[in-house]
Design a protein around this motif. Structure first.
Motif, mmCIF file in Angstrom:
data_model
loop_
_atom_site.group_PDB
_atom_site.id
_atom_site.type_symbol
_atom_site.label_atom_id
_atom_site.label_comp_id
_atom_site.label_asym_id
_atom_site.label_seq_id
_atom_site.Cartn_x
_atom_site.Cartn_y
_atom_site.Cartn_z
ATOM 1 N N ILE A 16 -52.428 9.886 -18.064
ATOM 2 C CA ILE A 16 -51.618 10.824 -17.279
ATOM 3 C C ILE A 16 -51.151 11.984 -18.144
ATOM 4 O O ILE A 16 -51.208 13.158 -17.731
ATOM 5 C CB ILE A 16 -50.415 10.094 -16.650
ATOM 6 N N PHE A 17 -50.726 11.675 -19.359
ATOM 7 C CA PHE A 17 -50.266 12.725 -20.260
ATOM 8 C C PHE A 17 -51.404 13.682 -20.623
ATOM 9 O O PHE A 17 -51.220 14.904 -20.648
ATOM 10 C CB PHE A 17 -49.676 12.094 -21.527
ATOM 11 N N LEU A 18 -52.595 13.151 -20.866
ATOM 12 C CA LEU A 18 -53.746 13.990 -21.193
ATOM 13 C C LEU A 18 -54.149 14.874 -20.013
ATOM 14 O O LEU A 18 -54.570 16.017 -20.190
ATOM 15 C CB LEU A 18 -54.923 13.119 -21.634
ATOM 16 N N ILE A 19 -54.033 14.335 -18.801
ATOM 17 C CA ILE A 19 -54.334 15.138 -17.602
ATOM 18 C C ILE A 19 -53.385 16.325 -17.512
ATOM 19 O O ILE A 19 -53.801 17.459 -17.223
ATOM 20 C CB ILE A 19 -54.238 14.276 -16.330
ATOM 21 N N LEU A 20 -52.107 16.080 -17.780
ATOM 22 C CA LEU A 20 -51.128 17.173 -17.733
ATOM 23 C C LEU A 20 -51.426 18.220 -18.804
ATOM 24 O O LEU A 20 -51.312 19.430 -18.555
ATOM 25 C CB LEU A 20 -49.712 16.615 -17.911
ATOM 26 N N ILE A 21 -51.807 17.773 -19.989
ATOM 27 C CA ILE A 21 -52.149 18.717 -21.050
ATOM 28 C C ILE A 21 -53.367 19.540 -20.661
ATOM 29 O O ILE A 21 -53.409 20.766 -20.863
ATOM 30 C CB ILE A 21 -52.405 17.969 -22.373
ATOM 31 N N ILE A 138 -48.059 14.277 -10.613
ATOM 32 C CA ILE A 138 -48.703 13.526 -11.699
ATOM 33 C C ILE A 138 -47.668 13.120 -12.741
ATOM 34 O O ILE A 138 -47.669 11.987 -13.241
ATOM 35 C CB ILE A 138 -49.824 14.373 -12.334
ATOM 36 N N GLY A 139 -46.766 14.047 -13.069
ATOM 37 C CA GLY A 139 -45.685 13.703 -13.995
ATOM 38 C C GLY A 139 -44.781 12.621 -13.435
ATOM 39 O O GLY A 139 -44.358 11.706 -14.159
ATOM 40 N N LEU A 140 -44.508 12.688 -12.131
ATOM 41 C CA LEU A 140 -43.685 11.655 -11.499
ATOM 42 C C LEU A 140 -44.376 10.303 -11.525
ATOM 43 O O LEU A 140 -43.729 9.260 -11.726
ATOM 44 C CB LEU A 140 -43.380 12.065 -10.056
ATOM 45 N N LEU A 141 -45.699 10.312 -11.338
ATOM 46 C CA LEU A 141 -46.449 9.064 -11.433
ATOM 47 C C LEU A 141 -46.310 8.454 -12.821
ATOM 48 O O LEU A 141 -46.112 7.234 -12.962
ATOM 49 C CB LEU A 141 -47.924 9.329 -11.120
ATOM 50 N N GLY A 142 -46.383 9.322 -13.846
ATOM 51 C CA GLY A 142 -46.187 8.820 -15.208
ATOM 52 C C GLY A 142 -44.797 8.255 -15.411
ATOM 53 O O GLY A 142 -44.615 7.233 -16.083
ATOM 54 N N THR A 143 -43.802 8.900 -14.809
ATOM 55 C CA THR A 143 -42.424 8.413 -14.921
ATOM 56 C C THR A 143 -42.271 7.045 -14.274
ATOM 57 O O THR A 143 -41.663 6.126 -14.847
ATOM 58 C CB THR A 143 -41.461 9.412 -14.263
ATOM 59 N N VAL A 144 -42.810 6.896 -13.065
ATOM 60 C CA VAL A 144 -42.713 5.610 -12.357
ATOM 61 C C VAL A 144 -43.396 4.514 -13.164
ATOM 62 O O VAL A 144 -42.882 3.388 -13.297
ATOM 63 C CB VAL A 144 -43.335 5.729 -10.954
ATOM 64 N N TRP A 145 -44.569 4.851 -13.684
ATOM 65 C CA TRP A 145 -45.308 3.848 -14.457
ATOM 66 C C TRP A 145 -44.534 3.433 -15.707
ATOM 67 O O TRP A 145 -44.445 2.248 -16.026
ATOM 68 C CB TRP A 145 -46.671 4.414 -14.834
ATOM 69 N N LYS A 146 -43.951 4.409 -16.406
ATOM 70 C CA LYS A 146 -43.192 4.105 -17.616
ATOM 71 C C LYS A 146 -41.928 3.321 -17.301
ATOM 72 O O LYS A 146 -41.570 2.380 -18.029
ATOM 73 C CB LYS A 146 -42.838 5.412 -18.326
ATOM 74 N N ILE A 147 -41.229 3.678 -16.224
ATOM 75 C CA ILE A 147 -40.013 2.951 -15.862
ATOM 76 C C ILE A 147 -40.342 1.517 -15.487
ATOM 77 O O ILE A 147 -39.616 0.576 -15.846
ATOM 78 C CB ILE A 147 -39.284 3.672 -14.714
ATOM 79 N N TYR A 148 -41.443 1.347 -14.782
ATOM 80 C CA TYR A 148 -41.865 -0.008 -14.397
ATOM 81 C C TYR A 148 -42.063 -0.876 -15.631
ATOM 82 O O TYR A 148 -41.547 -2.008 -15.707
ATOM 83 C CB TYR A 148 -43.149 0.073 -13.580
ATOM 84 N N HIS A 149 -42.787 -0.363 -16.602
ATOM 85 C CA HIS A 149 -43.026 -1.148 -17.812
ATOM 86 C C HIS A 149 -41.760 -1.283 -18.655
ATOM 87 O O HIS A 149 -41.570 -2.307 -19.326
ATOM 88 C CB HIS A 149 -44.148 -0.517 -18.638
ATOM 89 N N ALA A 171 -37.415 8.089 -22.099
ATOM 90 C CA ALA A 171 -38.789 8.478 -22.442
ATOM 91 C C ALA A 171 -39.641 8.616 -21.192
ATOM 92 O O ALA A 171 -40.522 9.484 -21.111
ATOM 93 C CB ALA A 171 -39.387 7.453 -23.395
ATOM 94 N N ALA A 172 -39.402 7.758 -20.200
ATOM 95 C CA ALA A 172 -40.175 7.830 -18.953
ATOM 96 C C ALA A 172 -39.882 9.115 -18.195
ATOM 97 O O ALA A 172 -40.783 9.744 -17.632
ATOM 98 C CB ALA A 172 -39.851 6.607 -18.083
ATOM 99 N N LEU A 173 -38.620 9.535 -18.177
ATOM 100 C CA LEU A 173 -38.251 10.746 -17.443
ATOM 101 C C LEU A 173 -38.851 12.009 -18.056
ATOM 102 O O LEU A 173 -38.985 13.031 -17.380
ATOM 103 C CB LEU A 173 -36.723 10.864 -17.382
ATOM 104 N N ILE A 174 -39.210 11.922 -19.330
ATOM 105 C CA ILE A 174 -39.831 13.076 -19.970
ATOM 106 C C ILE A 174 -41.145 13.433 -19.291
ATOM 107 O O ILE A 174 -41.533 14.601 -19.229
ATOM 108 C CB ILE A 174 -40.039 12.809 -21.474
ATOM 109 N N MET A 175 -41.829 12.418 -18.737
ATOM 110 C CA MET A 175 -43.085 12.671 -18.021
ATOM 111 C C MET A 175 -42.863 13.624 -16.846
ATOM 112 O O MET A 175 -43.664 14.527 -16.589
ATOM 113 C CB MET A 175 -43.678 11.357 -17.520
ATOM 114 N N THR A 176 -41.772 13.429 -16.131
ATOM 115 C CA THR A 176 -41.463 14.332 -15.015
ATOM 116 C C THR A 176 -41.197 15.740 -15.526
ATOM 117 O O THR A 176 -41.635 16.738 -14.917
ATOM 118 C CB THR A 176 -40.233 13.820 -14.246
ATOM 119 N N ALA A 177 -40.464 15.831 -16.647
ATOM 120 C CA ALA A 177 -40.183 17.139 -17.234
ATOM 121 C C ALA A 177 -41.475 17.834 -17.660
ATOM 122 O O ALA A 177 -41.630 19.050 -17.466
ATOM 123 C CB ALA A 177 -39.249 16.987 -18.430
ATOM 124 N N VAL A 178 -42.417 17.069 -18.220
ATOM 125 C CA VAL A 178 -43.694 17.654 -18.628
ATOM 126 C C VAL A 178 -44.454 18.165 -17.404
ATOM 127 O O VAL A 178 -45.038 19.259 -17.420
ATOM 128 C CB VAL A 178 -44.536 16.626 -19.403
#
Length: 237
Positions: A16-21, A138-149, A171-178
């Motif tokens: 997910i992070f690579l997709i955003l980049i 996509i960033g929100l998806l990363g956040t949800v996934w990180k919070i879940y884990h 750290a999970a919320l940073i995905m939404t910010a990205v």
């Protein structure tokens, strides 16, 4: 920051992070390319158009247009109109002339030229719109996934203190910010280019309208001329 977001060897979060980049790099590429292109077109538009009309000899005006860069749209529209007029003139008495008069033939060529140049202005806008609309999710998806884990990890340790929760969830919320950081510039660029393209397209339409009158009846609107402009036939290949 990146290390915290990808902590725990989570493949999905990494993807997910690579997709955003990748989205960010593509959006910035088209932003820069379109900005340079539109700035170049806008800076040369008035000079190209005014020089064409100020040149008293039609052949000299056409020669000036031929000397313009290949990516200069106004000259290409004028050259298409001139070629259409010359082509129609070469085929006087043929079925082509019987099917379409000079005005209709030039009008069709101008319409095609304007559509072609307008389409080139839209290069990359679909990608900018796509990035602007999908990156936050996509960033929100990363956040949800990180919070879940993170919650699974907290449950496994049995500690629910603020110290144990703040790190992983932060750290999970940073995905939404990205995701927002990727989307916002793309949306701004998309809206800016749409506004610029409308202005340039209006200039295309105005120039094409005047070109139609010039090559069909020999003068722009408001200028009297008794006969249509005679253009030299293009050399046969």
């Amino acid at each position: 920051m990146v290390r915290e977001m990808l902590a725990g060897n989570e493949t999905v979060a990494g993807i997910i992070f690579l997709i955003l980049i990748a989205q960010s790099l593509a959006a910035w590429y088209y932003t820069i390319v379109n900005w340079v292109r539109n700035a170049r077109i806008s800076s040369r538009a008035d000079k190209v158009v005014s020089t064409f009309w100020q040149t008293t000899n039609a052949q000299e005006a056409i020669r000036y247009m031929e000397e313009q860069p290949k990516d200069e749209p106004f000259s290409k529209i004028a050259l298409d109109a001139a070629e259409a007029a010359a082509h129609h003139q070469r085929h006087e008495g043929s079925r082509l002339v019987e099917a379409l008069n000079r005005s209709e033939f030039i009008d069709r060529a101008l319409r095609q030229a304007v559509i072609r140049e307008s389409s080139r202005l839209e290069n990359g806008l679909t990608l900018l719109a796509t990035v602007g609309s999908t990156a936050p999710f996509i960033g929100l998806l990363g956040t949800v996934w990180k919070i879940y884990h993170a919650l699974i990890g907290i449950g496994a340790t049995g500690s629910a203190s603020i110290d144990a929760v703040a790190g992983p969830v932060g750290a999970a919320l940073i995905m939404t910010a990205v995701g927002l950081a990727v989307a916002i510039p793309a949306v701004i660029a998309y809206n800016a280019f749409n506004r610029q393209n409308r202005t340039i397209n209006n200039k295309f339409d105005t120039f094409a309208h005047d070109l139609h009158d010039f090559f069909a009846i020999g003068a722009r609107v408001g200028e009297a001329a008794p006969a249509p402009v005679k253009t030299k036939p293009a050399p046969q290949a």
